[in-house]
Write a protein that holds these residues in place. Structure first.
Motif, PDB file in Angstrom:
ATOM      1  N   ASN A  41       0.810  -1.213   0.000  1.00 47.63           N
ATOM      2  CA  ASN A  41       0.000   0.000   0.000  1.00 47.63           C
ATOM      3  C   ASN A  41       0.847   1.268   0.000  1.00 47.63           C
ATOM      4  O   ASN A  41       0.509   2.252  -0.668  1.00 47.63           O
ATOM      5  CB  ASN A  41      -0.961  -0.029   1.194  1.00 47.63           C
ATOM      6  N   MET A  73      -4.083   9.507   1.205  1.00 46.13           N
ATOM      7  CA  MET A  73      -5.227   8.995   1.950  1.00 46.13           C
ATOM      8  C   MET A  73      -6.058   8.055   1.079  1.00 46.13           C
ATOM      9  O   MET A  73      -6.411   6.960   1.491  1.00 46.13           O
ATOM     10  CB  MET A  73      -6.085  10.154   2.443  1.00 46.13           C
ATOM     11  N   VAL A  76      -3.401   4.905  -0.578  1.00 41.60           N
ATOM     12  CA  VAL A  76      -2.790   3.940   0.329  1.00 41.60           C
ATOM     13  C   VAL A  76      -3.865   3.203   1.124  1.00 41.60           C
ATOM     14  O   VAL A  76      -3.799   1.992   1.308  1.00 41.60           O
ATOM     15  CB  VAL A  76      -1.797   4.647   1.284  1.00 41.60           C
ATOM     16  N   GLY A  77      -4.885   3.929   1.562  1.00 44.46           N
ATOM     17  CA  GLY A  77      -5.948   3.295   2.339  1.00 44.46           C
ATOM     18  C   GLY A  77      -5.427   2.779   3.670  1.00 44.46           C
ATOM     19  O   GLY A  77      -4.304   3.111   4.077  1.00 44.46           O
ATOM     20  N   GLY A  78      -6.233   1.936   4.326  1.00 44.23           N
ATOM     21  CA  GLY A  78      -5.811   1.333   5.585  1.00 44.23           C
ATOM     22  C   GLY A  78      -5.448   2.373   6.629  1.00 44.23           C
ATOM     23  O   GLY A  78      -5.860   3.530   6.559  1.00 44.23           O
ATOM     24  N   SER A  79      -4.648   1.956   7.608  1.00 44.79           N
ATOM     25  CA  SER A  79      -4.225   2.879   8.661  1.00 44.79           C
ATOM     26  C   SER A  79      -3.207   3.871   8.127  1.00 44.79           C
ATOM     27  O   SER A  79      -3.276   5.062   8.408  1.00 44.79           O
ATOM     28  CB  SER A  79      -3.575   2.119   9.818  1.00 44.79           C
ATOM     29  N   VAL A  82      -4.718   6.920   6.055  1.00 47.80           N
ATOM     30  CA  VAL A  82      -5.432   7.972   6.791  1.00 47.80           C
ATOM     31  C   VAL A  82      -4.463   8.720   7.709  1.00 47.80           C
ATOM     32  O   VAL A  82      -4.586   9.934   7.911  1.00 47.80           O
ATOM     33  CB  VAL A  82      -6.664   7.410   7.537  1.00 47.80           C
ATOM     34  N   LEU A  83      -3.464   8.027   8.229  1.00 51.11           N
ATOM     35  CA  LEU A  83      -2.517   8.693   9.138  1.00 51.11           C
ATOM     36  C   LEU A  83      -1.569   9.618   8.371  1.00 51.11           C
ATOM     37  O   LEU A  83      -1.388  10.777   8.735  1.00 51.11           O
ATOM     38  CB  LEU A  83      -1.736   7.639   9.932  1.00 51.11           C
ATOM     39  N   ARG A 120      -5.297  11.386  15.226  1.00 49.08           N
ATOM     40  CA  ARG A 120      -6.144  10.510  14.409  1.00 49.08           C
ATOM     41  C   ARG A 120      -6.094   9.063  14.881  1.00 49.08           C
ATOM     42  O   ARG A 120      -7.092   8.358  14.906  1.00 49.08           O
ATOM     43  CB  ARG A 120      -5.719  10.638  12.927  1.00 49.08           C
ATOM     44  N   GLY A 121      -4.915   8.601  15.276  1.00 45.71           N
ATOM     45  CA  GLY A 121      -4.775   7.191  15.631  1.00 45.71           C
ATOM     46  C   GLY A 121      -4.988   6.914  17.112  1.00 45.71           C
ATOM     47  O   GLY A 121      -5.062   5.765  17.522  1.00 45.71           O
ATOM     48  N   GLY A 177      -3.128  -1.557  16.511  1.00 45.73           N
ATOM     49  CA  GLY A 177      -2.835  -2.243  15.265  1.00 45.73           C
ATOM     50  C   GLY A 177      -2.728  -3.757  15.406  1.00 45.73           C
ATOM     51  O   GLY A 177      -2.976  -4.319  16.465  1.00 45.73           O
TER      52      GLY A 177
ATOM     53  N   SER B  78      -8.198  -1.200   4.971  1.00 47.74           N
ATOM     54  CA  SER B  78      -9.456  -0.471   5.038  1.00 47.74           C
ATOM     55  C   SER B  78      -9.614   0.473   3.852  1.00 47.74           C
ATOM     56  O   SER B  78      -8.638   1.041   3.379  1.00 47.74           O
ATOM     57  CB  SER B  78      -9.483   0.351   6.322  1.00 47.74           C
ATOM     58  N   SER B 105      -7.901  -1.142  13.569  1.00 40.31           N
ATOM     59  CA  SER B 105      -7.468   0.254  13.695  1.00 40.31           C
ATOM     60  C   SER B 105      -7.767   1.068  12.443  1.00 40.31           C
ATOM     61  O   SER B 105      -8.305   2.169  12.516  1.00 40.31           O
ATOM     62  CB  SER B 105      -5.960   0.317  13.969  1.00 40.31           C
ATOM     63  N   MET B 109     -10.487   4.258  12.036  1.00 43.45           N
ATOM     64  CA  MET B 109     -10.039   5.620  11.703  1.00 43.45           C
ATOM     65  C   MET B 109     -10.707   6.146  10.434  1.00 43.45           C
ATOM     66  O   MET B 109     -11.179   7.272  10.384  1.00 43.45           O
ATOM     67  CB  MET B 109      -8.525   5.638  11.512  1.00 43.45           C
TER      68      MET B 109
END
Lengths: 210, 327
Positions: A41, A73, A76-79, A82-83, A120-121, A177, B78, B105, B109
């Motif tokens: 990702n 955002m 990549v997606g996932g955690s 968004v981070l 955010r996390g 995680g 996600s 997680s 988010m």
């Protein structure tokens, strides 16, 4: 020592290369404690940024960070998506109208990114995440700047601190995680997200120094 | 890696394109990897989603009586908040939208950020989090329990309630009741291969299985030698019953395959599970055996028990036209 939008895209290209060179290593780390998709990702995200290099280079620095945030955002997606996305968007606000990054502004930008990622996390330093190299690198950098050591020493401190933070994740117990699912909470293994964060900070310090 | 694909970067979009062509009852929004019902209704909208690689979840559960929208992420990651926002917009008919999130997680988010963005647009959004996997200890401090196959039954019950015209608060109440009464436990026998990686993420020896492994190949509770169906049923049910007392109740039972385990074996496992329930005074009101929430080509299975009261039993039995869940 300054980097403008074009210089920042050179940095992005170097990170993409660094990721490509470490595909198997990062995936192996992630397979041990996570689900093995982190490298795929991140690689997808940085390749997407490079595809749009000519458009992105033409933006103002603040706009560039905002656009990178949105692209990362969604791609990549996932955690991680968004981070990093939240980090870049917050950093674009810190940059405002300024057209280039110098070392003191870089510290401000990294601080904004750290705040955004933690907010955010819901994670903190010591949770075995991407936060650890960023936090330790930034703290070391700020300490160097505070005593007036100069740009080059501050960048060296960023490098050394981020490596220390990345390596410290090995002994940490995961709190957030997928590594939390292991009965050992990942103790004894580096966090892959910390490793790729550390790559980015190393390349960033190198780009300023060169 | 032997897979029927063209390019690892395009597996999600090409799958959903094919899915929408095969199922005319849904429409595909490629820019957001969203699958939505073609016929919209004025009712509470239900949105679910998550990483790809769990097919038929989640797109297969879009249809009358179940979800309004499924949002797909990259394989095992996600979906991003902008994709989820698009999903919320498609599901919204002005009566509010409920997000059904699995407890990871990244999902938390991204879905929460999308919820904030939708609320800024004036859409009323609420959410529930599914965490049915008893292999993981629940925790308020860390990420806690994962959401796995039980999510499908949550989709079904929430879908039936929303279809009845209930308010957002009512749909949420029933969905949370379902989540509170559902438990799952799985095991894996062989790994899966992410298309973008090209090789297995972990190794299970010829004489090894992993009890409690997650649907992304995350670590489980223990590795053991392969067991008979009878012993496996004992192990999986044992973990579930140790966590929640189902004795004396009516239940729905789901035996879910992880991708490459034959239906023959899933039915053998169900047979063993069923045998063990009656002596405990547990009555099987509804049984589901098949591949509902997979993990690419992983071999293995999970068992889910849901305690039913009159309300949940009725909703579970209500009609569904979703491609992967006909009722």
């Amino acid at each position: 020592m300054k980097i403008d939008a074009k210089g920042y895209m050179d940095y992005v290209a170097k990170v993409a290369q660094k990721l490509a060179d470490n595909r198997d290593y990062v995936t192996e780390l992630d397979s041990v404690t996570g689900d093995g998709d982190h490298w795929v990702n991140m690689d997808l995200g940085f390749r997407k940024l490079l595809e749009q290099r000519s458009t992105l280079e033409a933006l103002s620095l603040g706009e560039l960070f905002k656009k990178i945030g949105m692209l990362v955002m969604s791609t990549v997606g996932g955690s991680s998506g968004v981070l990093y996305g939240s980090a870049y968007i917050k950093a674009s606000q810190a940059i405002g109208q300024r057209e280039s990054l110098d070392v003191p502004l870089l510290a401000e930008v990294l601080g904004a990114m750290l705040d955004a990622i933690m907010a955010r996390g819901g994670a903190k330093p010591g949770f075995k995440t991407m936060i650890d190299p960023l936090y330790q690198g930034l703290e070391a950098m700020k300490a160097a700047l505070a005593v007036g050591k100069g740009d080059r020493a501050a960048l060296d401190a960023l490098r050394a601190g981020s490596i220390a933070g990345m390596e410290a994740t090995k002994a940490m117990e995961a709190v957030k995680g997928r590594a939390t699912y292991r009965t050992d909470k990942g103790v004894g293994h580096l966090d892959p997200g910390a490793v790729t964060m550390c790559y980015q900070l190393q390349v960033l310090a190198d780009c300023f120094s060169s | 890696m032997k897979k029927i694909i063209n390019n690892p970067d395009h597996v999600v979009s090409e799958m959903l394109e094919g899915f929408a062509k095969a199922n005319p009852s849904v429409v595909y929004f490629p820019e957001a990897e969203v699958i939505a019902r073609r016929e919209k209704k004025a009712k509470v909208g239900l949105v679910s989603g998550g990483g790809s690689g769990h097919e038929p979840a989640h797109a297969g559960y879009v249809g009358e009586g179940m979800l309004d929208v499924a949002v797909a992420g990259n394989v095992f990651a996600s979906p991003s908040a902008d994709r989820v926002l698009k999903g919320i917009q498609e599901a919204s008919s002005g009566k509010g939208v409920l997000l059904i999130i699995k407890n990871y997680s990244g999902d938390i988010m991204n879905f929460n950020l999308a919820k904030e963005l939708a609320e800024m647009e004036g859409i009323e959004v609420d959410s529930v989090v599914v965490k049915d996997d008893v292999a993981v200890k629940d925790s308020t401090y860390s990420t806690g329990r994962r959401g796995i196959a039980g999510t499908v039954l949550v989709h079904k019950i929430a879908g039936a309630k929303a279809e009845s015209g209930a308010s957002l608060a009512e749909v949420k109440r029933v969905t949370e009741k379902t989540i509170a009464n559902i438990r799952s436990m799985g095991m894996a026998m062989s790994p899966c291969i992410l298309p973008g990686v090209g090789k297995p993420g972990f190794v299970l020896g010829e004489n090894e299985i992993e009890i409690g492994m997650g649907i992304h190949g995350e670590p489980g509770v223990e590795r053991t030698a392969p067991q008979s169906a009878s012993a496996l049923a004992e192990t999986l049910l044992g973990k579930i019953l140790a966590d929640y007392d189902f004795r004396g109740s009516e239940v729905a039972v789901m035996v879910n395959g992880l991708g490459s385990t034959p239906l023959m074996e899933l039915h053998i496992l169900f047979n063993e599970v069923e045998k063990r329930l009656e002596p405990l005074g547990i009555k099987v009101r509804k049984a589901l055996v098949g591949n509902f929430m997979t993990s690419l080509e992983m071999a293995g299975a999970s068992v889910t028990l849901l305690k039913l009261d009159g309300e949940l039993a009725t909703l579970l039995a209500a009609p569904s036209a979703a491609p992967a869940f006909r009722a």
